[in-house]
Design an enzyme around this catalytic site. Structure first.
Site, PDB file in Angstrom:
ATOM      1  CB  THR A  15      -0.913   0.002   1.246  1.00 53.44           C
ATOM      2  OG1 THR A  15      -1.825  -1.086   1.116  1.00 53.44           O
ATOM      3  CG2 THR A  15      -1.698   1.287   1.383  1.00 53.44           C
ATOM      4  CB  SER A  61       2.593  -8.139   0.533  1.00 49.94           C
ATOM      5  OG  SER A  61       1.633  -8.003   1.548  1.00 49.94           O
ATOM      6  CB  THR A  92       0.271  -4.237   6.046  1.00 45.73           C
ATOM      7  OG1 THR A  92      -0.978  -4.206   5.349  1.00 45.73           O
ATOM      8  CG2 THR A  92       0.858  -2.850   6.119  1.00 45.73           C
ATOM      9  CD  GLN A 275      -7.864 -22.776  16.284  1.00 46.76           C
ATOM     10  OE1 GLN A 275      -8.912 -22.212  16.583  1.00 46.76           O
ATOM     11  NE2 GLN A 275      -7.836 -23.987  15.763  1.00 46.76           N
ATOM     12  CB  CYS A 276      -4.865 -18.084  22.090  1.00 47.27           C
ATOM     13  SG  CYS A 276      -6.122 -19.128  22.796  1.00 47.27           S
TER      14      CYS A 276
HETATM   15  N1  ASP Z   1      -2.732  -5.570   0.166  1.00 43.15           N
HETATM   16  C1  ASP Z   1      -1.677  -4.694   0.613  1.00 43.15           C
HETATM   17  C2  ASP Z   1      -0.382  -5.462   0.624  1.00 43.15           C
HETATM   18  O1  ASP Z   1      -0.185  -6.254   1.487  1.00 43.15           O
HETATM   19  C3  ASP Z   1      -2.003  -4.152   1.978  1.00 43.15           C
HETATM   20  C4  ASP Z   1      -0.997  -3.198   2.553  1.00 43.15           C
HETATM   21  O2  ASP Z   1       0.130  -3.064   2.117  1.00 43.15           O
HETATM   22  O3  ASP Z   1      -1.364  -2.531   3.554  1.00 43.15           O
HETATM   23  O4  ASP Z   1       0.422  -5.294  -0.235  1.00 43.15           O
END
Ligand code: ASP
Length: 337
Positions: A15, A61, A92, A275-276
């Site tokens: 992003t 990503s 992210t 899973q927690c």
């Molecule tokens: N979909 C994006 C990525 O992971 C989300 C981001 O970067 O915040 O490339």
């Protein structure tokens, strides 16, 4: 007195460098120019000197593949002596996987490798991109951080302890089982007592088979047939099993347990994580979990899902099979307690 160093920023996508298109946000090349436009000379002079390298194929990503880890680690290896620190701009969605894998491929760091990105692109008027980038650059350039970290929303986190916890908030990342390494608020604080000791860099960047590691959660009603469909493939050498709470599976399903046991007997390393969000696997605290001890499942302690998955990939690619279980339960670079 802060140190002044020369940093390489690697733009891999995400992003932070995206722009709006008819299909939604897409990665766009030319990020360095857009950043430099936002920094006048006076602001730039206060920052560590930096060069920027942009990947030819910028990705969202969500499309990350194991070969991208090899590419990123190799870029860092080739330029290790030229720079005093590295900032990786990454999406992210899978940032925690990449930060974890880089921590295994680059052990014994004596300089920072800081991964960052943003929830809103630099191209938007109101964004977290510039702040995250500048904070990462300042940590990489002025503080002795010999680790792969994620820097996000003013938090400096150990990379292999980090998780993306929020899809739409600016404080998207945290490390639920390890204290923050640093904070950038009004002042910048570094918790040096939480950092790994600086070491001697050792790159180990193996070829990775994307099919070698699988993962799945147990869930109410999971059948042996479904588990078998996932595990019964010759390429599968490792599996991260996400169980309930303190590491408990539905052990009353003896057919499901038999499928896990048969896979282990075939040489598949199965690692148990919870899973927690917080806490660790205590395999055997309950009789249900003790079943996993009996069949040879490896307890994953407080490894995050991302760290367990990437560590398993790394160990399968670099170690003889009988060593995988032994090393899986030992901290290699601060990834587990
Ligand atoms: N979909 C994006 C990525 O992971 C989300 C981001 O970067 O915040 O490339």
């Amino acid at each position: 007195m802060p140190l002044q160093r020369h940093i390489l920023i690697i733009h891999a996508g995400g992003t932070i460098g995206m722009q709006a298109s008819a299909q939604g946000y897409v990665p766009v090349a030319g990020f360095e120019q857009r950043v430099r436009q936002q920094l006048n000379d006076e602001r730039a002079a206060q920052l560590p000197a930096f060069d920027m390298l942009e990947l030819d194929q910028l990705i969202d990503s969500s499309n990350l593949q194991p070969h991208h880890w090899i590419e990123l680690a190799s870029i860092i290896e080739q330029r290790w002596q030229q720079y005093d620190g590295f900032v990786l701009l990454h999406g992210t969605d899978t940032m925690a996987y990449t930060a974890s894998m880089l921590s295994f491929m680059l052990q014994g760091l004596d300089k920072p490798v800081i991964v960052t990105g943003s929830q809103i692109p630099l191209a938007e008027l109101r964004n977290d991109a510039l702040d995250n980038l500048l904070t990462a650059l300042i940590f990489a350039g002025q503080y002795p951080v010999p680790e792969v970290c994620i820097c996000f929303n003013g938090r400096l986190l150990r990379g292999n302890r980090s998780r993306k916890l929020k899809s739409a908030a600016l404080d998207a990342f945290d490390s639920p089982n390890y204290g923050h390494l640093g904070q950038a608020g009004i002042n910048i604080t570094l918790h040096t007592e939480r950092l790994l000791a600086a070491g001697r860099i050792h790159f180990n960047i193996p070829a990775l088979n994307p099919d070698a590691v699988v993962m799945f959660p147990v869930y109410p009603g999971m059948s042996a047939r479904i588990a078998e469909a996932i595990l019964n493939d010759n390429a599968v050498k490792g599996c991260v099993l996400q169980t309930y709470g303190a590491g408990n599976p539905p052990d009353a399903n003896s057919e499901l347990m038999a499928v896990l046991e048969a896979a282990i007997k075939r040489g598949v390393s199965i690692v148990n994580v919870t899973q927690c969000l917080q806490g660790k696997v205590s395999q055997g605290a309950y009789a249900t979990g003790a079943t996993l001890n009996r069949i040879g499942v490896i307890p994953g302690s407080d490894l995050t899902l991302e760290a367990a998955f990437t560590k398993l990939h790394y160990l399968i690619a670099t170690q003889p099979q009988e060593q995988v279980g032994t090393l899986m339960v030992k901290p290699l670079c601060g990834e587990m307690t």
